[in-house]
Design a protein around this motif. Sequence first.
Motif, PDB file in Angstrom:
ATOM      1  N   SER A 179     -29.853   6.279   5.403  1.00  0.00           N
ATOM      2  CA  SER A 179     -30.562   5.069   4.967  1.00  0.00           C
ATOM      3  C   SER A 179     -29.679   4.147   4.147  1.00  0.00           C
ATOM      4  CB  SER A 179     -31.808   5.455   4.151  1.00  0.00           C
ATOM      5  OG  SER A 179     -32.715   6.186   4.935  1.00  0.00           O
ATOM      6  N   ARG A 180     -28.638   4.695   3.511  1.00  0.00           N
ATOM      7  CA  ARG A 180     -27.760   3.886   2.668  1.00  0.00           C
ATOM      8  C   ARG A 180     -26.410   3.609   3.326  1.00  0.00           C
ATOM      9  NH1 ARG A 180     -28.755   4.683  -2.890  1.00  0.00           N
ATOM     10  NH2 ARG A 180     -26.909   3.383  -3.264  1.00  0.00           N
ATOM     11  N   VAL A 234     -22.188  13.974  10.364  1.00  0.00           N
ATOM     12  CA  VAL A 234     -23.442  14.715  10.279  1.00  0.00           C
ATOM     13  C   VAL A 234     -23.598  15.496  11.578  1.00  0.00           C
ATOM     14  CG1 VAL A 234     -25.973  14.526  10.249  1.00  0.00           C
ATOM     15  CG2 VAL A 234     -24.579  13.100   8.717  1.00  0.00           C
ATOM     16  N   MET A 235     -23.822  16.795  11.474  1.00  0.00           N
ATOM     17  CA  MET A 235     -23.976  17.592  12.689  1.00  0.00           C
ATOM     18  C   MET A 235     -24.737  18.876  12.400  1.00  0.00           C
ATOM     19  SD  MET A 235     -20.083  19.087  13.227  1.00  0.00           S
ATOM     20  CE  MET A 235     -20.585  20.405  14.342  1.00  0.00           C
ATOM     21  N   PRO A 251     -15.348  14.760   5.294  1.00  0.00           N
ATOM     22  CA  PRO A 251     -16.487  15.556   4.834  1.00  0.00           C
ATOM     23  C   PRO A 251     -17.529  15.713   5.943  1.00  0.00           C
ATOM     24  CG  PRO A 251     -15.829  14.022   3.133  1.00  0.00           C
ATOM     25  CD  PRO A 251     -15.033  13.660   4.352  1.00  0.00           C
ATOM     26  N   MET A 252     -18.113  16.896   6.017  1.00  0.00           N
ATOM     27  CA  MET A 252     -19.094  17.207   7.058  1.00  0.00           C
ATOM     28  C   MET A 252     -20.421  17.620   6.427  1.00  0.00           C
ATOM     29  SD  MET A 252     -16.821  19.299   9.860  1.00  0.00           S
ATOM     30  CE  MET A 252     -15.995  20.302   8.610  1.00  0.00           C
ATOM     31  N   PHE A 253     -21.480  16.909   6.806  1.00  0.00           N
ATOM     32  CA  PHE A 253     -22.842  17.272   6.411  1.00  0.00           C
ATOM     33  C   PHE A 253     -23.372  18.185   7.493  1.00  0.00           C
ATOM     34  CE2 PHE A 253     -27.381  16.900   6.410  1.00  0.00           C
ATOM     35  CZ  PHE A 253     -27.778  16.679   5.104  1.00  0.00           C
ATOM     36  N   ARG A 279     -32.581  18.672  13.093  1.00  0.00           N
ATOM     37  CA  ARG A 279     -32.798  19.036  11.688  1.00  0.00           C
ATOM     38  C   ARG A 279     -31.705  18.449  10.804  1.00  0.00           C
ATOM     39  NH1 ARG A 279     -34.457  24.183  13.665  1.00  0.00           N
ATOM     40  NH2 ARG A 279     -32.373  25.052  13.320  1.00  0.00           N
ATOM     41  N   ALA A 280     -30.478  18.440  11.289  1.00  0.00           N
ATOM     42  CA  ALA A 280     -29.381  17.876  10.506  1.00  0.00           C
ATOM     43  C   ALA A 280     -29.597  16.386  10.264  1.00  0.00           C
ATOM     44  CB  ALA A 280     -28.054  18.117  11.222  1.00  0.00           C
ATOM     45  N   ILE A 281     -30.013  15.669  11.303  1.00  0.00           N
ATOM     46  CA  ILE A 281     -30.247  14.230  11.167  1.00  0.00           C
ATOM     47  C   ILE A 281     -31.393  13.956  10.209  1.00  0.00           C
ATOM     48  CG2 ILE A 281     -30.934  12.148  12.422  1.00  0.00           C
ATOM     49  CD1 ILE A 281     -29.493  13.329  14.872  1.00  0.00           C
ATOM     50  N   ARG A 282     -32.464  14.715  10.339  1.00  0.00           N
ATOM     51  CA  ARG A 282     -33.601  14.533   9.430  1.00  0.00           C
ATOM     52  C   ARG A 282     -33.196  14.803   7.984  1.00  0.00           C
ATOM     53  NH1 ARG A 282     -37.838  18.930  10.324  1.00  0.00           N
ATOM     54  NH2 ARG A 282     -36.342  20.044   9.019  1.00  0.00           N
ATOM     55  N   ALA A 283     -32.442  15.876   7.746  1.00  0.00           N
ATOM     56  CA  ALA A 283     -32.028  16.212   6.386  1.00  0.00           C
ATOM     57  C   ALA A 283     -31.082  15.171   5.804  1.00  0.00           C
ATOM     58  CB  ALA A 283     -31.362  17.588   6.375  1.00  0.00           C
ATOM     59  N   ALA A 284     -30.331  14.497   6.669  1.00  0.00           N
ATOM     60  CA  ALA A 284     -29.362  13.501   6.213  1.00  0.00           C
ATOM     61  C   ALA A 284     -29.972  12.120   6.015  1.00  0.00           C
ATOM     62  CB  ALA A 284     -28.208  13.401   7.212  1.00  0.00           C
TER      63      ALA A 284
END
Length: 265
Positions: free
Chosen positions: A168-169, A232-233, A260-262, A158-163
């Motif tokens: 993509s950039r 991202v995690m 920073p952590m997503f 879910r974290a990867i999908r949300a990120a």
Amino acid sequence: MLDFLVDVRSDDHDTAHLRFAFDLAKRFGAHLTGMQVIALDASVIALPEPLLVLEDEEAFAHERHGWWASACRSRGIDGVWEVRKGAHRRVLIRRASLCNVLIGRLHAPGSGIPAGTGLLARVLMSRVSPLILVPDDAAPSAMRWILVAWNGSAVSARAIRAALPFLSRARNITILAGDRESRARRDDADTLLRAWLRRHALAVDWIEMDRDASPAVAIAACAEACRADAIVMGAWGRSRLREMALGGTTRHMLAYGRVPMFLSA
């Protein structure tokens, strides 16, 4: 257009998380809402003459509208300033449900806020939106070099999908894979993720975590080695109460994270 919400406290002015929010909104052409909450919490109500304290805080918060408008205008950002009253956690949860990501401040160790039990950590548990926490001592970041911590779990996926908008950039993406329960489950999860990455035209460097390594230590070491400016995690992948009480990867990263952590729960 992406919608970013940043939690601004009364003493926040030129903090790392605000600089991060402005830079990220500029890069992605996002709408940026700065919000100060006049917290009607028990700790405030217990103060002498609480109504006067709250009135003064609210008046000061409204006066900051010009500061926020000027900061957005000087950077070419579409942004607004909001002042809301209520229980801080409930206000954030309600407002964050209409944004792509909530950006908050990760206080440095020694701030007196126990890791994993602070306000924003508890907001994350509500799962209303992903959260980006920015350490006070974080270097400038626009999420160009991203490390993804992957363990094959639904929370991690879910974290990867949300990120995805940020992945993509990104200029470089590193997947640190490990901490999985069984070989069969690991292989299946990895196959699904690799196929998803291909469908979204995301090229990645794939690194296998040492089986005996502590996940939190491995994540921090890999972030430094690959010069990641964001991680991202998934958060609270196991029992939330267990991780809060006994520790775990999420709590360790909240305590000692340097970039920073997503996070998505």
